[in-house]
Design a protein around this motif. Structure first.
Motif, mmCIF file in Angstrom:
data_model
loop_
_atom_site.group_PDB
_atom_site.id
_atom_site.type_symbol
_atom_site.label_atom_id
_atom_site.label_comp_id
_atom_site.label_asym_id
_atom_site.label_seq_id
_atom_site.Cartn_x
_atom_site.Cartn_y
_atom_site.Cartn_z
ATOM 1 N N CYS A 112 16.594 28.092 -46.116
ATOM 2 C CA CYS A 112 16.797 26.747 -45.562
ATOM 3 C C CYS A 112 16.174 25.695 -46.465
ATOM 4 O O CYS A 112 16.775 24.642 -46.738
ATOM 5 C CB CYS A 112 16.199 26.648 -44.160
ATOM 6 S SG CYS A 112 17.101 27.517 -42.866
ATOM 7 N N PHE A 113 14.968 25.958 -46.927
ATOM 8 C CA PHE A 113 14.298 25.000 -47.804
ATOM 9 C C PHE A 113 15.092 24.792 -49.090
ATOM 10 O O PHE A 113 15.224 23.660 -49.582
ATOM 11 C CB PHE A 113 12.890 25.479 -48.135
ATOM 12 C CG PHE A 113 11.942 25.492 -46.955
ATOM 13 C CD1 PHE A 113 12.212 24.749 -45.812
ATOM 14 C CD2 PHE A 113 10.782 26.258 -46.986
ATOM 15 C CE1 PHE A 113 11.335 24.763 -44.725
ATOM 16 C CE2 PHE A 113 9.903 26.271 -45.915
ATOM 17 C CZ PHE A 113 10.184 25.528 -44.783
ATOM 18 N N ALA A 114 15.620 25.875 -49.647
ATOM 19 C CA ALA A 114 16.375 25.761 -50.894
ATOM 20 C C ALA A 114 17.631 24.915 -50.686
ATOM 21 O O ALA A 114 17.978 24.078 -51.541
ATOM 22 C CB ALA A 114 16.738 27.153 -51.406
ATOM 23 N N ARG A 115 18.325 25.117 -49.554
ATOM 24 C CA ARG A 115 19.555 24.354 -49.294
ATOM 25 C C ARG A 115 19.277 22.866 -49.136
ATOM 26 O O ARG A 115 20.125 22.029 -49.440
ATOM 27 C CB ARG A 115 20.250 24.890 -48.035
ATOM 28 C CG ARG A 115 20.965 26.207 -48.232
ATOM 29 C CD ARG A 115 21.935 26.481 -47.093
ATOM 30 N NE ARG A 115 21.275 26.545 -45.805
ATOM 31 C CZ ARG A 115 20.770 27.655 -45.261
ATOM 32 N NH1 ARG A 115 20.832 28.815 -45.940
ATOM 33 N NH2 ARG A 115 20.195 27.630 -44.084
ATOM 34 N N HIS A 116 18.100 22.523 -48.627
ATOM 35 C CA HIS A 116 17.774 21.123 -48.353
ATOM 36 C C HIS A 116 16.803 20.531 -49.374
ATOM 37 O O HIS A 116 16.233 19.456 -49.142
ATOM 38 C CB HIS A 116 17.189 20.996 -46.937
ATOM 39 C CG HIS A 116 18.189 21.262 -45.851
ATOM 40 N ND1 HIS A 116 18.474 22.537 -45.407
ATOM 41 C CD2 HIS A 116 18.973 20.423 -45.134
ATOM 42 C CE1 HIS A 116 19.380 22.469 -44.442
ATOM 43 N NE2 HIS A 116 19.708 21.204 -44.272
ATOM 44 N N ASN A 117 16.595 21.248 -50.488
ATOM 45 C CA ASN A 117 15.732 20.743 -51.573
ATOM 46 C C ASN A 117 14.306 20.450 -51.100
ATOM 47 O O ASN A 117 13.691 19.464 -51.515
ATOM 48 C CB ASN A 117 16.348 19.488 -52.212
ATOM 49 C CG ASN A 117 17.678 19.774 -52.871
ATOM 50 O OD1 ASN A 117 17.823 20.760 -53.585
ATOM 51 N ND2 ASN A 117 18.666 18.919 -52.618
ATOM 52 N N ILE A 118 13.803 21.290 -50.222
ATOM 53 C CA ILE A 118 12.409 21.186 -49.786
ATOM 54 C C ILE A 118 11.547 21.950 -50.782
ATOM 55 O O ILE A 118 11.823 23.125 -51.069
ATOM 56 C CB ILE A 118 12.226 21.779 -48.371
ATOM 57 C CG1 ILE A 118 13.174 21.107 -47.374
ATOM 58 C CG2 ILE A 118 10.775 21.652 -47.929
ATOM 59 C CD1 ILE A 118 12.953 19.636 -47.185
#
Length: 518
Positions: A112-118
């Motif tokens: 999830c973080f990777a998809r949202h550039n977190i």
């Protein structure tokens, strides 16, 4: 309203604030836990023995309550996904089940973080098949340092820093053993100070309710010896960390309930360690934050589970106005023979709580995760330094005397040659290489400590006057004074062994040595 129940997952000490909050809001408590002897079982209006991992059983119980059930809740456990699963089945407010899974499984979380550039560390998933490839040399090369941890556990169980290839296979084996699914995550190590954040999440809006410094020790493990509320970090750094945390909460899809995060400030700025869809354990959400803010966070969170909008969520942050420190006390390996200093610890200035996880007869170990500590103290003051002093003073009063002639204790204390160079486990006073070398030269060939001789007058000059303290905040002088008071009658003791043991394991080690000579 008084006839309805709130279903609370967990009956340990961390769930006591939840039981209190439900009662104060006018509800009865249905508490579930796999352990019918958990400490808070007697305070439930109704208790059912249910494994918190068994989502179907929890949902079935919740559905059987029908209109009697007002909410489902947990705090300080890693079963927020079980809460959301049952709540969805019952049509009760909660994070969605998928969002809760995102915040429970570390691989889903990182995706999830990777998809949202977190910002979070690069990672890959591993299991026993990957371990076999590493063992037979067919796995791709890995650069170090890395952190290996189970995808689905909390409390730093099975989590450790891997600094080289030699440490990789043992770390994988340990993490797999601690994982309920046999899955682990291998991720880049993040260097930098670490912080804990608690938040209320209502209708997608995030209200920061707690921001604390975490104090992590004993590499390659990640042992939290305490936290400090509020944080000492600068307002600018805090703002960056809060912004990153808030974006991460949204990336996971958390909308209705609470969130807690562990986050570091690295040379690249904020990076997320992990986010969970629950309130924190470790005495933060249920103790230090309410003390420092005068806001009952558990009750505010429970209102969201009841479908209400707490007044506290109408602002972006609840400020902590007073200072609260939590500090842990730990032990070398062995079995506890007796405990000293409880009354002194409870009488320490600014003390609010002293919690023991152990008792006489308990087996103890040097902690490799955050459930192996022996207890915790919590203080409160309007002055930061006084609160800190009170917490460390309380810990320093507590002495866990070990039974003599124990192999685990012997093995730990025998490993005394420059332990700080070997890494874990550390020596109590953690001398530098130069300090230890000077100390070793001085104690060789020294005259023995005679029968019943007081030891406070026999401090090696290489250590005299040094402002060093052990992992339970005792100076060398305090350690010797305690020994003379607790063990005034002892046989003659080898000076070299006595002092090596003291540097290695503090008061516990020299009491153990004296007791083992009897």
């Amino acid at each position: 309203m008084g006839e309805k129940f709130i279903l609370i997952l967990g009956a340990g000490l961390m769930q006591r604030p939840s039981i209190e909050a439900a009662k104060e809001l006018g509800y009865r408590t249905l508490v579930i836990d796999a352990n019918p002897n958990a400490v808070c079982v007697p305070f439930a209006d109704r208790f059912e023995k249910v494994d918190l991992k068994d989502r179907e059983a929890i949902a079935e119980l919740a559905l059987s309550m029908k209109s009697e059930l007002a909410a489902i809740f947990t705090a300080g456990t890693d079963f927020s996904a079980s809460v959301s699963y049952a709540a969805e089945k019952c049509g009760l407010p909660s994070h969605t089940f998928q969002a809760a899974l995102n915040a429970s499984n570390k691989v889903l979380m990182r995706q999830c973080f990777a998809r949202h550039n977190i910002p979070s560390p690069d990672f890959f998933e591993a299991d026993s098949a990957y371990l076999s490839r590493v063992e037979n040399g067919t796995a791709d090369d890995v650069s170090f340092p890395k952190v290996v941890k189970p995808v689905d556990n909390m409390g730093a169980r099975g989590c450790r820093l891997v600094r080289n290839q030699d440490e990789f296979i043992p770390a994988l084996k340990e993490a797999i053993e601690y994982s309920r699914t046999g899955k682990v995550i291998v991720e880049d190590y993040m260097a930098g100070p670490e912080f804990s954040i608690d938040a209320l999440v209502c209708n997608g809006n995030v209200t920061i309710t707690g921001f604390a410094d975490r104090h992590i020790f004993f590499e390659p493990y990640f042992i939290e010896l305490g936290h400090t509320m509020p944080s000492e970090c600068s307002p600018d750094v805090k703002a960056e960390l809060v912004e990153c945390f808030t974006k991460a909460v949204h990336a996971l899809g958390l909308t209705t309930g609470v969130a807690k995060g562990d986050i570091k400030y690295t040379e690249k700025g904020p990076m997320i360690g992990e986010i969970a869809g629950r309130l924190s354990g470790g005495y933060m959400s249920g103790w230090t934050f309410p003390y420092s803010s005068d806001v009952n966070l558990t009750k505010e969170a429970m209102k969201i589970a009841l479908g209400k909008i707490p007044e506290s969520t109408r602002s972006p942050e609840i400020q902590s106005m007073k200072y609260s420190h939590e500090r842990a006390f730990i032990s070398v390996p062995g079995k506890i023979k007796s405990i000293y200093g409880q009354d002194n610890a409870n009488a320490s200035p600014y003390i609010k709580n002293v919690f023991f996880r152990v008792k006489e007869g308990s087996d103890v170990d040097f902690p490799r995760n955050n459930v192996e500590k022996c207890g915790n103290v919590i203080t409160l003051s309007e002055n930061r330094q006084l609160s800190l002093w009170g917490a460390e003073s309380a810990v320093s009063q507590i002495v866990l005397r070990l039974e003599p002639c124990n192999k685990a204790t012997d093995d730990f204390l025998a490993d005394i040659e420059l332990p700080h160079e070997k890494g874990f486990p550390y020596s109590a006073f953690n001398l530098t290489v130069d300090e230890y070398s000077a100390f070793e030269k001085e104690i060789k060939g020294a005259e023995k400590i005679n029968d019943d001789e007081k030891c406070i007058g026999r401090i090696p000059s290489s250590l005299a006057g040094k402002k060093i303290r052990d992992w339970n905040y005792r100076t060398i002088e305090q350690t010797l004074s305690l020994f003379d008071r607790i063990c005034p009658n002892h046989r003659s003791l080898d000076f070299e062994k006595f002092w090596r043991y003291l540097v290695r394991g503090g008061i516990q080690a020299i009491l153990y040595y004296a007791d083992s000579t009897e």
